[in-house]
Every structure is written in structure tokens, then in C-alpha cells.
Write an enzyme that holds these catalytic residues in place. Structure first.
Site, mmCIF file in Angstrom:
data_model
loop_
_atom_site.group_PDB
_atom_site.id
_atom_site.type_symbol
_atom_site.label_atom_id
_atom_site.label_comp_id
_atom_site.label_asym_id
_atom_site.label_seq_id
_atom_site.Cartn_x
_atom_site.Cartn_y
_atom_site.Cartn_z
ATOM 1 N N HIS A 109 8.446 28.343 -26.721
ATOM 2 C CA HIS A 109 8.604 26.734 -27.294
ATOM 3 C C HIS A 109 9.849 26.583 -27.581
ATOM 4 O O HIS A 109 10.752 27.157 -28.345
ATOM 5 C CB HIS A 109 7.635 26.499 -28.389
ATOM 6 N N GLY A 152 -11.711 29.956 -32.567
ATOM 7 C CA GLY A 152 -10.707 28.827 -32.293
ATOM 8 C C GLY A 152 -11.869 27.846 -31.340
ATOM 9 O O GLY A 152 -12.672 27.984 -31.391
ATOM 10 N N ARG A 182 9.115 23.026 -20.138
ATOM 11 C CA ARG A 182 9.511 23.939 -21.287
ATOM 12 C C ARG A 182 10.220 25.237 -20.757
ATOM 13 O O ARG A 182 11.196 25.479 -21.547
ATOM 14 C CB ARG A 182 8.347 24.481 -21.701
ATOM 15 N N GLY A 197 1.002 18.650 -31.095
ATOM 16 C CA GLY A 197 0.948 17.637 -29.898
ATOM 17 C C GLY A 197 -0.441 17.073 -29.376
ATOM 18 O O GLY A 197 -0.460 15.790 -29.499
ATOM 19 N N GLU A 254 -6.866 31.257 -24.718
ATOM 20 C CA GLU A 254 -5.611 31.632 -24.660
ATOM 21 C C GLU A 254 -5.662 33.068 -23.966
ATOM 22 O O GLU A 254 -4.865 33.456 -23.031
ATOM 23 C CB GLU A 254 -4.768 31.415 -25.651
ATOM 24 N N LYS A 293 -11.467 37.355 -37.453
ATOM 25 C CA LYS A 293 -11.074 38.275 -38.409
ATOM 26 C C LYS A 293 -10.229 37.945 -39.672
ATOM 27 O O LYS A 293 -10.173 38.683 -40.417
ATOM 28 C CB LYS A 293 -10.002 39.396 -37.476
ATOM 29 N N GLU A 353 4.442 14.347 -23.156
ATOM 30 C CA GLU A 353 5.314 15.567 -23.283
ATOM 31 C C GLU A 353 6.042 16.018 -22.080
ATOM 32 O O GLU A 353 5.622 15.524 -21.169
ATOM 33 C CB GLU A 353 4.261 16.728 -24.006
ATOM 34 N N ARG A 382 2.827 26.944 -18.287
ATOM 35 C CA ARG A 382 1.841 26.025 -18.685
ATOM 36 C C ARG A 382 2.509 24.366 -18.903
ATOM 37 O O ARG A 382 3.427 24.529 -19.285
ATOM 38 C CB ARG A 382 1.020 26.524 -19.900
ATOM 39 N N THR A 434 -5.681 27.613 -32.794
ATOM 40 C CA THR A 434 -6.234 25.895 -32.546
ATOM 41 C C THR A 434 -5.774 25.207 -33.792
ATOM 42 O O THR A 434 -5.096 24.000 -33.581
ATOM 43 C CB THR A 434 -7.551 26.080 -32.400
ATOM 44 N N PHE A 435 -5.891 25.678 -34.878
ATOM 45 C CA PHE A 435 -5.786 25.084 -36.137
ATOM 46 C C PHE A 435 -3.982 24.518 -36.187
ATOM 47 O O PHE A 435 -3.877 23.466 -36.647
ATOM 48 C CB PHE A 435 -5.554 26.022 -37.459
ATOM 49 N N ALA A 489 -2.005 23.521 -33.557
ATOM 50 C CA ALA A 489 -1.796 22.603 -32.741
ATOM 51 C C ALA A 489 -1.214 21.202 -32.989
ATOM 52 O O ALA A 489 -2.150 20.830 -33.906
ATOM 53 C CB ALA A 489 -3.009 22.604 -31.554
ATOM 54 N N HIS A 508 5.467 31.442 -27.899
ATOM 55 C CA HIS A 508 4.313 30.091 -28.195
ATOM 56 C C HIS A 508 3.214 30.448 -27.670
ATOM 57 O O HIS A 508 2.096 30.221 -28.092
ATOM 58 C CB HIS A 508 5.152 29.015 -27.847
HETATM 59 P P1 FAD Z 1 -7.429 30.746 -31.029
HETATM 60 O O1 FAD Z 1 -7.642 29.240 -31.536
HETATM 61 O O2 FAD Z 1 -6.193 31.261 -31.353
HETATM 62 O O3 FAD Z 1 -8.397 31.565 -31.781
HETATM 63 C C1 FAD Z 1 -8.572 32.765 -31.850
HETATM 64 C C2 FAD Z 1 -9.685 33.545 -32.687
HETATM 65 O O4 FAD Z 1 -9.867 34.729 -32.322
HETATM 66 C C3 FAD Z 1 -9.333 33.406 -34.229
HETATM 67 O O5 FAD Z 1 -10.638 32.899 -34.860
HETATM 68 C C4 FAD Z 1 -9.180 34.899 -34.528
HETATM 69 O O6 FAD Z 1 -9.684 35.354 -35.912
HETATM 70 C C5 FAD Z 1 -10.174 35.471 -33.635
HETATM 71 N N1 FAD Z 1 -9.719 36.945 -33.264
HETATM 72 C C6 FAD Z 1 -8.688 37.483 -32.627
HETATM 73 N N2 FAD Z 1 -8.766 38.816 -32.772
HETATM 74 C C7 FAD Z 1 -9.952 39.017 -33.280
HETATM 75 C C8 FAD Z 1 -10.762 40.278 -33.485
HETATM 76 N N3 FAD Z 1 -10.061 41.515 -33.020
HETATM 77 N N4 FAD Z 1 -11.674 40.342 -33.981
HETATM 78 C C9 FAD Z 1 -12.313 39.076 -34.413
HETATM 79 N N5 FAD Z 1 -11.592 38.077 -34.115
HETATM 80 C C10 FAD Z 1 -10.614 38.084 -33.486
HETATM 81 N N6 FAD Z 1 -2.168 23.752 -27.187
HETATM 82 C C11 FAD Z 1 -2.155 22.389 -26.740
HETATM 83 O O7 FAD Z 1 -3.070 22.271 -25.663
HETATM 84 N N7 FAD Z 1 -1.862 21.235 -27.293
HETATM 85 C C12 FAD Z 1 -0.939 21.346 -28.274
HETATM 86 O O8 FAD Z 1 -0.585 20.413 -28.950
HETATM 87 C C13 FAD Z 1 -0.703 22.884 -28.885
HETATM 88 N N8 FAD Z 1 0.163 22.941 -29.981
HETATM 89 C C14 FAD Z 1 0.323 24.243 -30.491
HETATM 90 C C15 FAD Z 1 0.963 24.312 -31.723
HETATM 91 C C16 FAD Z 1 1.063 25.878 -32.094
HETATM 92 C C17 FAD Z 1 2.051 25.831 -33.462
HETATM 93 C C18 FAD Z 1 0.464 26.801 -31.611
HETATM 94 C C19 FAD Z 1 0.655 28.251 -32.138
HETATM 95 C C20 FAD Z 1 -0.082 26.525 -30.459
HETATM 96 C C21 FAD Z 1 -0.365 25.455 -29.862
HETATM 97 N N9 FAD Z 1 -1.023 25.116 -28.654
HETATM 98 C C22 FAD Z 1 -1.053 23.755 -28.373
HETATM 99 C C23 FAD Z 1 -2.049 26.255 -27.959
HETATM 100 C C24 FAD Z 1 -3.121 26.338 -28.539
HETATM 101 O O9 FAD Z 1 -3.153 25.930 -29.849
HETATM 102 C C25 FAD Z 1 -3.858 27.405 -28.133
HETATM 103 O O10 FAD Z 1 -3.548 27.940 -26.972
HETATM 104 C C26 FAD Z 1 -5.428 27.312 -28.334
HETATM 105 O O11 FAD Z 1 -5.685 26.665 -29.709
HETATM 106 C C27 FAD Z 1 -6.138 28.922 -28.169
HETATM 107 O O12 FAD Z 1 -7.475 28.508 -28.738
HETATM 108 P P2 FAD Z 1 -8.500 29.752 -28.623
HETATM 109 O O13 FAD Z 1 -9.754 29.223 -28.858
HETATM 110 O O14 FAD Z 1 -8.177 30.462 -27.334
HETATM 111 O O15 FAD Z 1 -7.872 31.014 -29.610
HETATM 112 C C1 SIN Z 2 3.755 20.777 -28.870
HETATM 113 O O1 SIN Z 2 3.111 20.052 -29.448
HETATM 114 O O2 SIN Z 2 5.070 20.786 -28.417
HETATM 115 C C2 SIN Z 2 2.949 21.945 -28.544
HETATM 116 C C3 SIN Z 2 2.042 21.661 -27.293
HETATM 117 C C4 SIN Z 2 1.518 22.703 -26.473
HETATM 118 O O3 SIN Z 2 1.783 23.867 -26.668
HETATM 119 O O4 SIN Z 2 1.000 22.533 -25.575
#
Ligand code: FAD
Ligand code: SIN
Length: 524
Positions: free
Chosen positions: A241, A13, A288, A47, A373, A34, A113, A384, A42-43, A45, A349
Site C-alpha cells: 500500500h 474474517g 497502487r 476504504g 485473502e 487463533k 479509489e 488488485r 477485515t477489522f 479495512a 498490504h
Molecule cells: P482476515 O479478515 O484476515 O481473517 C483471517 C482469520 O484467520 C482471523 O480470524 C485469524 O485469526 C484466522 N487465522 C489465521 N491463521 C489461523 C490459524 N492458524 N488458526 C486459526 N485461525 C487462523 N480490502 C478492501 O476490499 N477494502 C478495504 O478498504 C481494505 N482496507 C484494508 C485496510 C487494512 C489496514 C488492511 C490490513 C487490509 C485492508 N483490506 C481492504 C484487505 C482486506 O481487509 C482483507 O483482504 C480481507 O479482510 C481478508 O479477509 P479474510 O476473511 O480473508 O481474512
Molecule cells: C484503503 O482504504 O486504501 C485500502 C483499500 C484496499 O486495500 O482495498
């Protein structure tokens, strides 16, 4: 087979990939995920990412908004650091190729937001995450020092435990030497030895029945660190959420971004009556936790499965231009958001807690960092603020990268780690044993550990999870390792941590609300 890297990154991510890009000029990097590189929270997100970028906004206001949302549990030093570093990291994203929307004057087109006192959310239409993810993937794939291992599942981190030594929980001399990682294509388990490791495995949404998170969000990193006896905290603070699209059979639930409320959408009951003013003077744009609880109360008291979002009073063309993905998705289900109310309900969420880290993203285990996260930095406290998580992911990945680059020269590989031992294991006779247990975890967590909690519900959840825990451990020991059995083990472990830490909090604060202790404990 043994593989050796200066930096091992678990997760693709924003946290994992930005870390990989920042350390890659210093040494070799293994980046494992994985599924494919794209599939990450991340993909999805929508807002955007919060940062002070215009002259009329101020760091002090963003800091204050974050502290208010966090309900007394934020670490002020962390909040100040993250928010002040935000513009630098936004510049970095732009240099990596992220295209944030601009207005006609050439300045960032900023959204607002819930809980934000100003317009400060940078976005790419309503698909900001996909834009960021794609830009980073392009960079990562073209860096000669970064070796991508997709379809590689991290099972366990390596510590002194694997050398036959006793390791006690939270002791400060545990060290991480890499991880055992399953190549899901060949079913072989490799020993990845690393000088430093970053845990960036994202969230835990799938431990609940209804979630906005993709299916990868099974809490793997948190469970791995907990099993390795590292520190994990604030797991009780699970953010629901308020507005996931109501669709009983779709998993994950499609998100209706909070930016739609920032743009003017109003929450209404099914019969079209606005209700948020009853709960908070900020109405549909209250933080929220307040909005999700208000919706939960309305749904329960009225016996409805959902409430509605109304954006029909806004200019249809503008709505379509700002929120094209939401418009198309709803239209595919027969809902024209420019004319119809959108059915929405809360969904799990985001996790505010996770692996405890310090200001340099160091965990309680030496040579192991955590960012994104799965980490608990102190930024979010008990709740948050919207769009602060992408920001936290990139700032803490930067902190980890700076620290790891300094550390790596003085470290060596731990060559004595043995190969994974799978003697006496066999393929699980029935996959249904795993899938049914996964469903049961979701039911337990959603029924007893949701938006409103009680002592009785938490105890019931723990008792039921305990049965699943024992069954899963028995199954794990005798089965050939697979992604499915490991994920089940991780969601059981993660659910356990959420329940236990919820039981320990004898008050209601931020996202943790219990009818047995409805007030905040001001002395806590
Ligand atoms: P992720 O992006 O979740 O990446 C996790 C990675 O870990 C993946 O590649 C996965 O394959 C890998 N992984 C997990 N377990 C294993 C394992 N055992 N072995 C190998 N690989 C593993 N936040 C905002 O700030 N703004 C927004 O607008 C927002 N909108 C959101 C909308 C949605 C629908 C969602 C679900 C979340 C949103 N969030 C938003 C929250 C935010 O997207 C996430 O908190 C953030 O992207 C997390 O990034 P990350 O790099 O920590 O993990
Ligand atoms: C959203 O776009 O409402 C999600 C934003 C966030 O989770 O921070």
C-alpha cells in the site's frame, strides 16, 4: 480429544464468518480463530467495498478497471462473475446489519479509489472493516449451530498422509478430513474431523518488516495447504500500500486510506512538491503498483524515509467528518491533517496470490475450500484493484457455501485419523530463538523481496531463508507445539513461496517488478 463437525471454518474474517452464517442452517459448524473473533485483516479495512450500486455506473466499467489493474493476468470469467454478484452480497451485508454511509438523498455515499473510473466504494466512515466485522460477530454468536473456538490455532490439515499413505504434490486425489487444532488456553491439540473444511486464514503481511496487516497475518493457511501438497500460485504478487503512516516503531503500520486521495489528497515530497504527474497522468490516483513504485523511487533518489500526503486544501470539517479515525490517530501523534502534511511510506498490504481455487472456491484438495485473502481466485491477476478484496471474500465464501452444502450429505468422517503425536518433544529452551528468526524473515523479505526486485536479491533472500528453514524445522520437530513455533514455520514457508514464484517469473508485470526483466513478456 476428537470433535466432529459438518463444516470446519478456519478464520473469523469476512470470508470465514460469512461462510459460517451461510452453511449453518444445513449442519454443525466449528468456527476457529487463533486470537479473538475481532482480530482479522477485515477489522482493519478502511476504504470500503467496491460494487456497482448507482444507475450511472456500469458493471462493464468495474470489470474493465479490474482487468486493467490486473495487468493481463485476471481470469475474465471470474472478474465478470464477482462484479455481477457484488450487489447481491452488499444486500446480504446490509441484511446482516452492516450500516454503509448514505448521503442526504438516502443513496449510498460512494468513495473513489485508485484505478476506479467511478465512485463505487461503499464505506462506513473510514472504519468499514470494523463495522462489517462487528455485524457478523453479532450474527455468528447468536447462531445455535455455530460453535466458536477462539484462541484455537490450526496447525495442519488432515489428509491421507496422516493415515500413513503417500501423497504426491498436486495429485487430484488428496482429501481433507479436518485439522489438528491447538487450544492455546489448555495447550492441548484436538483432532477436528470435518466433512468439509474452509480455509479463510487471510494474508501474509507480517512476513515483511513493515506492514499494514495485524499480527495474525502469518500465511498459516497457505503454508498448511502447501505442506499438504496442495496448489498455491501467484505468490510473487504482493501488494504494497503506498500510504501507510510513517512511524518507525509502530507495527502494524497505520493505514492512510486511498479514499483520502480519492477525496483530493495529493502526494508530495517532504519539501511540498507534487511528484506523481511525472510517473502517471492519473497522478496521486494511479493504481497502487505505480504509486508505490513512484514513492519508492522518490524516497531512494532523495534519501528520504517518507513522502507526504497533503489534504490541507480541503474543508477541515468535511475532512474530519469523512475520516474521523485517521484524523484522531494522526492528532494523537501531533499531526493535524487539516493543517499539516501527513508522512507516509509504502508497507506490505495484500497478497494477490494464494491457494489456487476454481469458480466454486474448491482447492486442489478435495473437501477443502479456500476464500478471502488466502485464496487465489483469478480476480486480481497481477495487481488488485482497491476495495475488491472484501468483495472477493464475500462472493467466494458464498460460492464455497453453496458447493459445500450440496457436497456434505454424501460425505462421512474419516475416523481412522490418529491423535497428534508429540512424543519426545519439549518446551523450546529459549523463546528468543523464535522471535529473532521471525525478525530475520522480515528483514530478508523487506530488503530483498520488496517493491523492486532482481535476480541477485532474490537469490540472496532464498539462501538466507534456507538457513532459517533448516533451523526452524529442527526446532519444530523437537519442540512442544506452540502458536509461536507454528507461525515461524508458516512465515518461513510463505516467504519461500513468494521468493520461488518471483524467481520463476522472468518478466515485470503488475506488482512484480524486477530490474533484470523490466518488460512484460507479452507471450506469457
Ligand atoms: P482476515 O479478515 O484476515 O481473517 C483471517 C482469520 O484467520 C482471523 O480470524 C485469524 O485469526 C484466522 N487465522 C489465521 N491463521 C489461523 C490459524 N492458524 N488458526 C486459526 N485461525 C487462523 N480490502 C478492501 O476490499 N477494502 C478495504 O478498504 C481494505 N482496507 C484494508 C485496510 C487494512 C489496514 C488492511 C490490513 C487490509 C485492508 N483490506 C481492504 C484487505 C482486506 O481487509 C482483507 O483482504 C480481507 O479482510 C481478508 O479477509 P479474510 O476473511 O480473508 O481474512
Ligand atoms: C484503503 O482504504 O486504501 C485500502 C483499500 C484496499 O486495500 O482495498
Amino acid at each position: 480429544m476428537v470433535k466432529k463437525y459438518d463444516f470446519l471454518v478456519i478464520g473469523s474474517g469476512l470470508a470465514g464468518m460469512s461462510f459460517a452464517l451461510k452453511v449453518a442452517d444445513k449442519g454443525t459448524v466449528a468456527l476457529c480463530c487463533k486470537t479473538g473473533l475481532e482480530e482479522a485483516n477485515t477489522f482493519y479495512a478502511q476504504g470500503g467495498i467496491a460494487s456497482v450500486t448507482k444507475t450511472t455506473d456500469e458493471f462493464a466499467k468495474h470489470i474493465e478497471d479490474t482487468l486493467i489493474a490486473g495487468d493481463g493476468l485476471c481470469d475474465r470469467e471470474v472478474v465478470e462473475m464477482v462484479i455481477k454478484e457484488a450487489p447481491k452480497e452488499i444486500d446480504q451485508l446490509v441484511r446482516w446489519g452492516v450500516d454503509f454511509d448514505k448521503d442526504e438523498t438516502g443513496h449510498f455515499d460512494l468513495h473513489k479509489e485508485g484505478g476506479h473510473s467511478d465512485f463505487r466504494i461503499l464505506h462506513h466512515k473510514d472504519s468499514t472493516g470494523a463495522e462489517i466485522q462487528q455485524a457478523l460477530i453479532n450474527r455468528v454468536k447468536n447462531h445455535p449451530n455455530i460453535h466458536v473456538y477462539s484462541q484455537h490455532f490450526a496447525i495442519e490439515i488432515l489428509t491421507q498422509h496422516h493415515l500413513g499413505q503417500n501423497v504426491t504434490r498436486h495429485s487430484d486425489n488428496i482429501e481433507c478430513y479436518g485439522a489438528y487444532i491447538l487450544n492455546m488456553r489448555t495447550r492441548k491439540i484436538h483432532t477436528f474431523l470435518a466433512k468439509t473444511t474452509l480455509m479463510a486464514t487471510g494474508g501474509i503481511g507480517t512476513i515483511y518488516q513493515t506492514t499494514t496487516n495485524p499480527m495474525i497475518a502469518t500465511g498459516d493457511g497457505i503454508a498448511m495447504v502447501y505442506r499438504a501438497k496442495g496448489a498455491v500460485k501467484h505468490m510473487e504478487f504482493v501488494q504494497f500500500h503506498p500510504t501507510a503512516l510513517y512511524h518507525p516503531v509502530e507495527r502494524p503500520s497505520f493505514l492512510i486510506t486511498e479514499a483520502l486521495r480519492g477525496y483530493g489528497a495529493v502526494l508530495k515530497t517532504r519539501d511540498g512538491l507534487p511528484f506523481m504527474q511525472k510517473y502517471d497522468s492519473r497522478g496521486s490516483l494511479a493504481p497502487r503498483d505505480i504509486v508505490a513504485r513512484a514513492i519508492d523511487t522518490e524516497m531512494k533518489s532523495r534519501g528520504d524515509d517518507y513522502v507526504c500526503l497533503d489534504v490541507t486544501h480541503k474543508d477541515p470539517e468535511e475532512t474530519k467528518r469523512h475520516f474521523p479515525m485517521i484524523y484522531e490517530k494522526c492528532l494523537s501523534l501531533g499531526i493535524d491533517i487539516t493543517k499539516d502534511l501527513i508522512p507516509v511510506a509504502p508497507a506490505a498490504h495484500y497478497l494477490c496470490g494464494g491457494i489456487t481455487v476454481d469458480l466454486n472456491a474448491r482447492t486442489s484438495i478435495r473437501r477443502l475450500y479456500a476464500a478471502g485473502e488466502c485464496a487465489c481466485t483469478g480476480l486480481h491477476g497481477a495487481n488488485r484493484l482497491a476495495s475488491n478484496s472484501l468483495l472477493e471474500a464475500i462472493v467466494y465464501a458464498d460460492k464455497a457455501a453453496c458447493d459445500a452444502k450440496k457436497l456434505v450429505d454424501g460425505l462421512t468422517f474419516e475416523e481412522r485419523i490418529p491423535f497428534w503425536n508429540d512424543e519426545g518433544t519439549r518446551l523450546p529452551e529459549e523463546m528468543v530463538l523464535i522471535t529473532q528468526s521471525q525478525k530475520e524473515v522480515g528483514q530478508i523479505m523487506s530488503t530483498y523481496v520488496g517493491i523492486v526486485r532482481s535476480n541477485l536479491r532474490l537469490k540472496r533472500a532464498l539462501d538466507r531463508l534456507d538457513i532459517l528453514y533448516k533451523e526452524t524445522e529442527r526446532l519444530f520437530i523437537r519442540s512442544v507445539v506452540s502458536k509461536e513455533i507454528c507461525e515461524l514455520r508458516n512465515i518461513v514457508n510463505t516467504g519461500y513461496l513468494v521468493i520461488k514464484q518471483a524467481q520463476e517469473r522472468k518478466e515485470s508485470r503488475g506488482l512484480h517488478y524486477t530490474i533484470d526483466y523490466p518488460d512484460k513478456n507479452e507471450l506469457a
